[in-house]
Scaffold this motif. Structure first.
Motif, mmCIF file in Angstrom:
data_model
loop_
_atom_site.group_PDB
_atom_site.id
_atom_site.type_symbol
_atom_site.label_atom_id
_atom_site.label_comp_id
_atom_site.label_asym_id
_atom_site.label_seq_id
_atom_site.Cartn_x
_atom_site.Cartn_y
_atom_site.Cartn_z
ATOM 1 N N SER A 104 -10.547 3.287 -1.799
ATOM 2 C CA SER A 104 -10.839 4.081 -0.689
ATOM 3 C C SER A 104 -9.527 4.053 0.285
ATOM 4 O O SER A 104 -8.560 3.318 -0.005
ATOM 5 C CB SER A 104 -11.912 3.403 -0.009
ATOM 6 N N VAL A 105 -9.648 4.651 1.142
ATOM 7 C CA VAL A 105 -8.617 4.420 2.236
ATOM 8 C C VAL A 105 -8.417 3.130 2.646
ATOM 9 O O VAL A 105 -6.968 2.721 2.875
ATOM 10 C CB VAL A 105 -8.986 5.391 3.572
ATOM 11 N N ALA A 106 -9.273 2.424 3.195
ATOM 12 C CA ALA A 106 -9.172 0.969 3.434
ATOM 13 C C ALA A 106 -8.748 0.384 2.196
ATOM 14 O O ALA A 106 -8.094 -0.582 2.492
ATOM 15 C CB ALA A 106 -10.534 0.350 3.753
ATOM 16 N N GLY A 107 -9.195 0.375 1.111
ATOM 17 C CA GLY A 107 -8.699 -0.489 -0.073
ATOM 18 C C GLY A 107 -7.125 -0.155 -0.392
ATOM 19 O O GLY A 107 -6.303 -1.010 -0.512
ATOM 20 N N TYR A 108 -6.788 1.108 -0.129
ATOM 21 C CA TYR A 108 -5.161 1.606 -0.270
ATOM 22 C C TYR A 108 -4.635 1.020 0.740
ATOM 23 O O TYR A 108 -3.209 0.530 0.547
ATOM 24 C CB TYR A 108 -5.080 3.010 -0.526
ATOM 25 N N GLY A 109 -5.200 1.005 2.057
ATOM 26 C CA GLY A 109 -4.397 0.299 3.222
ATOM 27 C C GLY A 109 -4.190 -1.067 2.870
ATOM 28 O O GLY A 109 -3.066 -1.614 3.323
ATOM 29 N N ASP A 110 -5.108 -1.814 2.468
ATOM 30 C CA ASP A 110 -5.143 -3.220 2.113
ATOM 31 C C ASP A 110 -3.901 -3.463 1.009
ATOM 32 O O ASP A 110 -3.108 -4.514 1.417
ATOM 33 C CB ASP A 110 -6.379 -3.998 1.608
ATOM 34 N N TRP A 111 -3.985 -2.614 0.153
ATOM 35 C CA TRP A 111 -2.904 -2.686 -1.015
ATOM 36 C C TRP A 111 -1.450 -2.581 -0.300
ATOM 37 O O TRP A 111 -0.713 -3.109 -0.670
ATOM 38 C CB TRP A 111 -2.964 -1.584 -1.903
ATOM 39 N N LEU A 112 -1.330 -1.365 0.490
ATOM 40 C CA LEU A 112 0.103 -1.072 1.196
ATOM 41 C C LEU A 112 0.577 -2.285 2.005
ATOM 42 O O LEU A 112 1.589 -2.720 1.937
ATOM 43 C CB LEU A 112 -0.036 -0.016 1.979
ATOM 44 N N ALA A 113 -0.445 -2.914 2.865
ATOM 45 C CA ALA A 113 -0.331 -4.028 3.622
ATOM 46 C C ALA A 113 0.471 -5.282 2.752
ATOM 47 O O ALA A 113 1.391 -5.860 2.891
ATOM 48 C CB ALA A 113 -1.172 -4.569 4.413
ATOM 49 N N ALA A 114 -0.376 -5.422 1.622
ATOM 50 C CA ALA A 114 0.080 -6.448 0.590
ATOM 51 C C ALA A 114 1.495 -6.163 0.177
ATOM 52 O O ALA A 114 2.135 -6.917 -0.274
ATOM 53 C CB ALA A 114 -1.121 -6.925 -0.450
ATOM 54 N N PHE A 115 1.434 -4.932 -0.399
ATOM 55 C CA PHE A 115 2.730 -4.623 -1.013
ATOM 56 C C PHE A 115 3.946 -4.954 -0.042
ATOM 57 O O PHE A 115 4.962 -5.405 -0.687
ATOM 58 C CB PHE A 115 2.656 -3.227 -1.565
#
Length: 316
Positions: A104-115
């Motif tokens: 989801s947008v939130a899921g990918y947002g979490d991934w980007l922050a972690a990346f």
């Protein structure tokens, strides 16, 4: 046989490394272009190397169903003057799917922050194209510590309200059907080359036959590289259920919007309304191009990015 990129010569001059990193329990593959730093993580494949120190790093987030290859023309036009980090979104290209969360947008947002945290890129400029513009906007609005933001072909309004709303409705039906069919048939439908070509033809605006052939070849090669049907369906629902306007008022960093005069998904009027929602944004509209700025007009896009970086250098 693949079609040679019109930007191949310039891209070959840019140093690049292929790398990978664990993010939220799964592997993200990414490519480091330009002035590659000496202390970069161990590579899986070294294509070209360089140890130049650089002042600016740009993290690129590609759009729906693409991978890092789509933004390579912009990378070629930017040359080796900046360091560029280009990951494949989880579940697309060479990256593993997300574990324990939706695409989801939130899921990918979490991934980007972690990346960004994993690579210690908190001072980077972040660039998102199309669906990537939604992902990076959500992440920055949620507190991702970046200094500047660039959105290319930003999704400024709900997709169903765009200039080609009927095409979006057909896409909704297509993905609904892909979900309703048995797994094997649905997977085959998502990768159907005829449908991919129809999408490519609808998006391309250039009249240059060589460039059109290359764009279609790019979509043939990379548009269907994803881990499984669930990833595509979740990401599609995310792409049509949100847009950058939801997050713009909460984004205080200097922002550059690079829009297209003939974008089928978001009108210029919607982009102007989006600009007004940001506390600090400037808008560039590139003429005679649609939703494929990164393929058809990467040079003016790169020039706009370079001017923005120079203008905002004292604020980074």
């Amino acid at each position: 046989m693949s079609v040679e990129s019109p930007y191949a010569r310039d891209l070959r001059a840019v140093p690049v490394k292929a790398l990978s990193v664990d993010v939220l329990g799964s592997t993200t593959r990414y490519w480091e272009y330009g002035a590659v730093t000496a202390d970069a993580p161990q590579t899986d494949t070294i294509l070209t190397t360089d140890t130049t120190d650089v002042a600016t790093t740009i993290v690129l987030v590609h759009g729906f169903r693409g991978d890092h290859h789509g933004l390579e023309p912009v990378i070629a036009e930017l040359g080796g003057a900046v360091r560029i980090i280009a990951p494949d979104l989880p579940g697309f290209g060479a990256s593993d799917r997300l574990l324990g969360r939706d695409h989801s947008v939130a899921g990918y947002g979490d991934w980007l922050a972690a990346f960004i945290d994993a690579l210690d890129l908190q001072d980077a400029v972040v660039l998102g194209h199309s669906f990537g513009s939604i992902v990076v906007s959500e992440a920055v609005a949620a507190g991702l510590p970046v200094k500047r933001l660039v959105l290319v072909n930003p999704i400024a309004a709900p997709a169903l309200a765009g200039p080609s709303g009927i095409l979006t409705r057909l896409a909704v039906f297509y993905y609904w059907l892909a979900a309703a069919l048995p797994e094997r048939a649905g997977f085959a439908l998502l990768r159907n080359r005829v449908i991919v070509r129809v999408m490519s033809v609808a998006m391309a605006k250039t009249r240059d036959p060589r460039l059109r052939r290359w764009i279609h070849d790019q979509h043939d090669r990379y548009f269907s590289v994803f881990s499984d049907r669930r990833v595509v369906l979740e990401a599609f629902r995310a792409s049509v259920s949100s847009d950058v306007s939801h997050f713009a008022p909460s984004i205080t960093v200097p922002t550059l919007l690079i829009a297209a005069a003939e974008d089928q998904i978001t009108s210029v009027a919607a982009e102007r309304r989006l600009q007004a929602l940001f506390p600090d944004a400037r808008l560039i509209v590139i003429p005679d191009v649609g939703h494929l700025i990164h393929y058809e007009t990467p040079k003016p896009a790169a020039q706009a990015i370079e001017a923005f970086l120079t203008e905002t250098a004292d604020r980074s």
